[in-house]
Scaffold this motif. Structure first.
Motif, PDB file in Angstrom:
ATOM      1  N   LYS A   1      -0.271 -11.618 -11.297  1.00  0.00           N
ATOM      2  CA  LYS A   1      -1.678 -11.738 -11.704  1.00  0.00           C
ATOM      3  C   LYS A   1      -2.102 -10.543 -12.565  1.00  0.00           C
ATOM      4  O   LYS A   1      -2.883 -10.677 -13.493  1.00  0.00           O
ATOM      5  CB  LYS A   1      -2.575 -11.842 -10.465  1.00  0.00           C
ATOM      6  CG  LYS A   1      -2.477 -13.172  -9.742  1.00  0.00           C
ATOM      7  CD  LYS A   1      -3.418 -13.194  -8.554  1.00  0.00           C
ATOM      8  CE  LYS A   1      -3.318 -14.515  -7.802  1.00  0.00           C
ATOM      9  NZ  LYS A   1      -4.181 -14.533  -6.595  1.00  0.00           N
ATOM     10  N   ASP A   2      -1.590  -9.338 -12.221  1.00  0.00           N
ATOM     11  CA  ASP A   2      -1.900  -8.157 -13.029  1.00  0.00           C
ATOM     12  C   ASP A   2      -1.339  -8.313 -14.431  1.00  0.00           C
ATOM     13  O   ASP A   2      -1.977  -7.946 -15.421  1.00  0.00           O
ATOM     14  CB  ASP A   2      -1.309  -6.904 -12.391  1.00  0.00           C
ATOM     15  CG  ASP A   2      -1.945  -6.590 -11.050  1.00  0.00           C
ATOM     16  OD1 ASP A   2      -2.961  -7.239 -10.714  1.00  0.00           O
ATOM     17  OD2 ASP A   2      -1.436  -5.711 -10.346  1.00  0.00           O
TER      18      ASP A   2
ATOM     19  N   GLU B   1      -7.582  -4.137  -1.605  1.00  0.00           N
ATOM     20  CA  GLU B   1      -8.083  -5.240  -0.761  1.00  0.00           C
ATOM     21  C   GLU B   1      -7.657  -5.058   0.685  1.00  0.00           C
ATOM     22  O   GLU B   1      -8.416  -5.397   1.605  1.00  0.00           O
ATOM     23  CB  GLU B   1      -7.594  -6.573  -1.316  1.00  0.00           C
ATOM     24  CG  GLU B   1      -8.273  -6.958  -2.621  1.00  0.00           C
ATOM     25  CD  GLU B   1      -7.893  -8.345  -3.119  1.00  0.00           C
ATOM     26  OE1 GLU B   1      -8.695  -8.948  -3.842  1.00  0.00           O
ATOM     27  OE2 GLU B   1      -6.780  -8.826  -2.769  1.00  0.00           O
TER      28      GLU B   1
ATOM     29  N   ARG C   1       2.368  -6.509   1.467  1.00  0.00           N
ATOM     30  CA  ARG C   1       1.231  -6.872   0.622  1.00  0.00           C
ATOM     31  C   ARG C   1       1.077  -5.892  -0.546  1.00  0.00           C
ATOM     32  O   ARG C   1       0.874  -6.302  -1.696  1.00  0.00           O
ATOM     33  CB  ARG C   1      -0.043  -6.886   1.465  1.00  0.00           C
ATOM     34  CG  ARG C   1      -1.303  -7.318   0.706  1.00  0.00           C
ATOM     35  CD  ARG C   1      -2.480  -7.399   1.658  1.00  0.00           C
ATOM     36  NE  ARG C   1      -3.688  -7.877   0.993  1.00  0.00           N
ATOM     37  CZ  ARG C   1      -4.871  -8.022   1.607  1.00  0.00           C
ATOM     38  NH1 ARG C   1      -4.981  -7.744   2.899  1.00  0.00           N
ATOM     39  NH2 ARG C   1      -5.918  -8.460   0.938  1.00  0.00           N
TER      40      ARG C   1
ATOM     41  N   TRP D   1      -7.902  -3.648  -9.333  1.00  0.00           N
ATOM     42  CA  TRP D   1      -8.888  -3.611  -8.244  1.00  0.00           C
ATOM     43  C   TRP D   1     -10.266  -3.219  -8.774  1.00  0.00           C
ATOM     44  O   TRP D   1     -11.270  -3.855  -8.445  1.00  0.00           O
ATOM     45  CB  TRP D   1      -8.440  -2.633  -7.151  1.00  0.00           C
ATOM     46  CG  TRP D   1      -9.355  -2.661  -5.962  1.00  0.00           C
ATOM     47  CD1 TRP D   1      -9.292  -3.516  -4.895  1.00  0.00           C
ATOM     48  CD2 TRP D   1     -10.501  -1.832  -5.735  1.00  0.00           C
ATOM     49  NE1 TRP D   1     -10.324  -3.263  -4.015  1.00  0.00           N
ATOM     50  CE2 TRP D   1     -11.077  -2.233  -4.508  1.00  0.00           C
ATOM     51  CE3 TRP D   1     -11.089  -0.787  -6.442  1.00  0.00           C
ATOM     52  CZ2 TRP D   1     -12.214  -1.626  -3.974  1.00  0.00           C
ATOM     53  CZ3 TRP D   1     -12.229  -0.176  -5.923  1.00  0.00           C
ATOM     54  CH2 TRP D   1     -12.783  -0.591  -4.697  1.00  0.00           C
TER      55      TRP D   1
ATOM     56  N   GLN E   1       4.032  -6.054  -3.078  1.00  0.00           N
ATOM     57  CA  GLN E   1       4.004  -7.285  -3.866  1.00  0.00           C
ATOM     58  C   GLN E   1       2.801  -7.351  -4.811  1.00  0.00           C
ATOM     59  O   GLN E   1       2.898  -7.902  -5.906  1.00  0.00           O
ATOM     60  CB  GLN E   1       3.994  -8.507  -2.943  1.00  0.00           C
ATOM     61  CG  GLN E   1       5.324  -8.783  -2.279  1.00  0.00           C
ATOM     62  CD  GLN E   1       5.319 -10.102  -1.526  1.00  0.00           C
ATOM     63  OE1 GLN E   1       4.284 -10.550  -1.036  1.00  0.00           O
ATOM     64  NE2 GLN E   1       6.480 -10.733  -1.427  1.00  0.00           N
ATOM     65  N   GLU E   2       1.666  -6.783  -4.394  1.00  0.00           N
ATOM     66  CA  GLU E   2       0.428  -6.964  -5.152  1.00  0.00           C
ATOM     67  C   GLU E   2      -0.072  -5.704  -5.841  1.00  0.00           C
ATOM     68  O   GLU E   2      -1.061  -5.754  -6.570  1.00  0.00           O
ATOM     69  CB  GLU E   2      -0.662  -7.520  -4.226  1.00  0.00           C
ATOM     70  CG  GLU E   2      -0.308  -8.866  -3.627  1.00  0.00           C
ATOM     71  CD  GLU E   2      -1.399  -9.404  -2.716  1.00  0.00           C
ATOM     72  OE1 GLU E   2      -2.502  -8.821  -2.704  1.00  0.00           O
ATOM     73  OE2 GLU E   2      -1.143 -10.388  -2.011  1.00  0.00           O
TER      74      GLU E   2
ATOM     75  N   GLY F   1      -3.584  -5.164  -4.088  1.00  0.00           N
ATOM     76  CA  GLY F   1      -3.232  -5.281  -2.679  1.00  0.00           C
ATOM     77  C   GLY F   1      -3.595  -4.050  -1.881  1.00  0.00           C
ATOM     78  O   GLY F   1      -4.036  -4.148  -0.731  1.00  0.00           O
TER      79      GLY F   1
ATOM     80  N   HIS G   1       2.280  -6.979 -10.145  1.00  0.00           N
ATOM     81  CA  HIS G   1       2.059  -8.329  -9.657  1.00  0.00           C
ATOM     82  C   HIS G   1       1.833  -9.282 -10.825  1.00  0.00           C
ATOM     83  O   HIS G   1       1.294  -8.900 -11.861  1.00  0.00           O
ATOM     84  CB  HIS G   1       0.834  -8.336  -8.724  1.00  0.00           C
ATOM     85  CG  HIS G   1       0.636  -9.621  -7.986  1.00  0.00           C
ATOM     86  ND1 HIS G   1      -0.474 -10.401  -8.149  1.00  0.00           N
ATOM     87  CD2 HIS G   1       1.424 -10.259  -7.105  1.00  0.00           C
ATOM     88  CE1 HIS G   1      -0.366 -11.476  -7.369  1.00  0.00           C
ATOM     89  NE2 HIS G   1       0.765 -11.405  -6.738  1.00  0.00           N
TER      90      HIS G   1
END
Length: 382
Positions: free
Chosen positions: A93-94, A60, A49, A280, A52-53, A57, A91
């Motif tokens: 999304k980032d 969270e 996690r 984050w 990858q994130e 990640g 990631h």
């Protein structure tokens, strides 16, 4: 790393573990080790996690209870000093978020109110216990202080002395928070203050705090200000302005400052020029925030002002955050019924991650004093 440690977390893919272990070793952090900065992994998908994130990640998964650490502040200090955040894959999304920050105005008038509602309106029950009595939610000045109360009052006095306040002056406080600075300036320096905030909870408390003093607290966007002031101050607000609005921000200050006036900017800053948005922090703490760099502040201000003084005391933010963390833990039993356990883990992560970042000197805290050119120069207080 011993096989028993691997078995403890039932690692499903040795490759994810191997990569994470290699990276953490560079920072002197062990997986399931005994040092205070070591992490204790409780979920088998943790490594995958995080790798990858990235930052999102990591944060969270902590909120979800997938890992723990006795001293999160030490963990982040070591990780940031080793530069591990630059070695994690970004990631998708980032990447989209950073691209959006470059293209879109995430701090437009409409969006600017989001941080007020999502963070500063969390609840005065939390902030009144975590912060000092004047509720200063910004870096304290620990040069000659031993307690949070002393350090925050020293910060307020430092600001007033740098601005060379005198009775009868009109002062604008952009992003006035819960009114502590406005109260301090009006009470101890005899000035008239107009404070501006985008948080309804902050406005209510600031108005109550400053009752009986020559203080007005407005709930409005700073871009709507059209007035004249002898002094302007902005503490812990520029981080929410955003690169698309830096020029507008200094236009507004210029428009509202009298010809002989002084302006003090107190802001967290980044040592590099980029769209400095931690995914984050952006999602859970300060939506649409972005840390300015020296270059960005200089570029936006040079058409308007002479930069009289630049003061960096970012190391003091580490001490401030750890004081807040101690007070947060002490206050938790009193406010636990108002919040979830996941919220508690989020706030613990936030305070310690930021403390570690300041300790690693990854981010800074600046006070910058501007004028339109003081004859014979400005002697600035320290």
């Amino acid at each position: 790393m011993s096989s028993s440690c691997i078995e403890e977390v039932s690692v499903r893919d040795d490759n994810w573990f191997r990569i994470a272990n290699e990276l953490l070793n560079r920072a002197g952090v062990a997986i399931n080790g005994t040092a205070p900065s070591d992490i204790q992994v409780k979920h088998p998908d943790f490594f995958k996690r995080v790798l990858q994130e990235g930052s999102l990640g990591l944060g969270e998964s902590y909120m979800d209870g997938w890992w723990d650490c006795e001293r999160l502040d030490l963990f982040f200090t070591q990780v940031l000093r080793a530069g591990l955040e630059r070695q994690l894959p970004r990631h998708f999304k980032d990447t989209l978020r950073i691209a959006a920050a470059r293209i879109l105005n995430l701090q437009s008038k409409k969006r600017a109110w989001i941080v007020g509602k999502e963070h500063y309106d969390l609840g005065n029950d939390l902030f009144s216990r975590m912060l000092d009595p004047l509720m200063q939610y910004s870096c304290a000045y620990w040069k000659d202080a031993d307690t949070l109360e002393e350090a925050q009052e020293a910060k307020l006095r430092l600001i007033c002395e740098k601005l060379q306040l005198a009775p009868g002056m009109r002062v604008l406080d952009i992003g006035c928070g819960w009114g502590g600075l406005a109260w301090f300036m009006a009470k101890h320096y005899g000035v008239s203050v107009v404070g501006v905030t985008i948080s309804a909870e902050q406005q209510k408390m600031a108005q109550a705090r400053c009752e009986g003093l020559d203080v007005t607290i407005l709930l409005q966007d700073y871009r709507d200000l059209r007035d004249q002031f002898d002094r302007i101050v902005s503490v812990g607000m520029f981080e929410h302005v955003g690169p698309k609005n830096y020029d507008t921000y200094f236009d507004v200050v210029d428009r509202n400052l009298k010809p002989e006036g002084l302006f003090l900017l107190h802001t967290i800053g980044s040592k590099i020029t980029d769209n400095n948005v931690d995914p984050w922090i952006n999602k859970y703490i300060f939506p649409n925030g972005c840390l300015p760099s020296v270059r960005q502040i200089a570029n936006a201000s040079e058409a308007h002002f002479v930069m009289e003084d630049w003061h960096n005391f970012g190391a003091d933010y580490d001490t401030t955050l750890m004081a807040w963390y101690s007070r947060f833990l002490a206050a938790w039993p009193e406010i636990a019924d108002n919040y979830s356990e996941r919220f508690k883990r989020m706030f613990i992560y936030y305070l310690n991650a930021c403390a570690g970042a300041f300790r690693a000197r990854d981010i800074q805290l600046w006070q910058v004093v501007f004028s339109r050119g003081v004859e014979n120069g400005l002697r600035v207080a320290r």
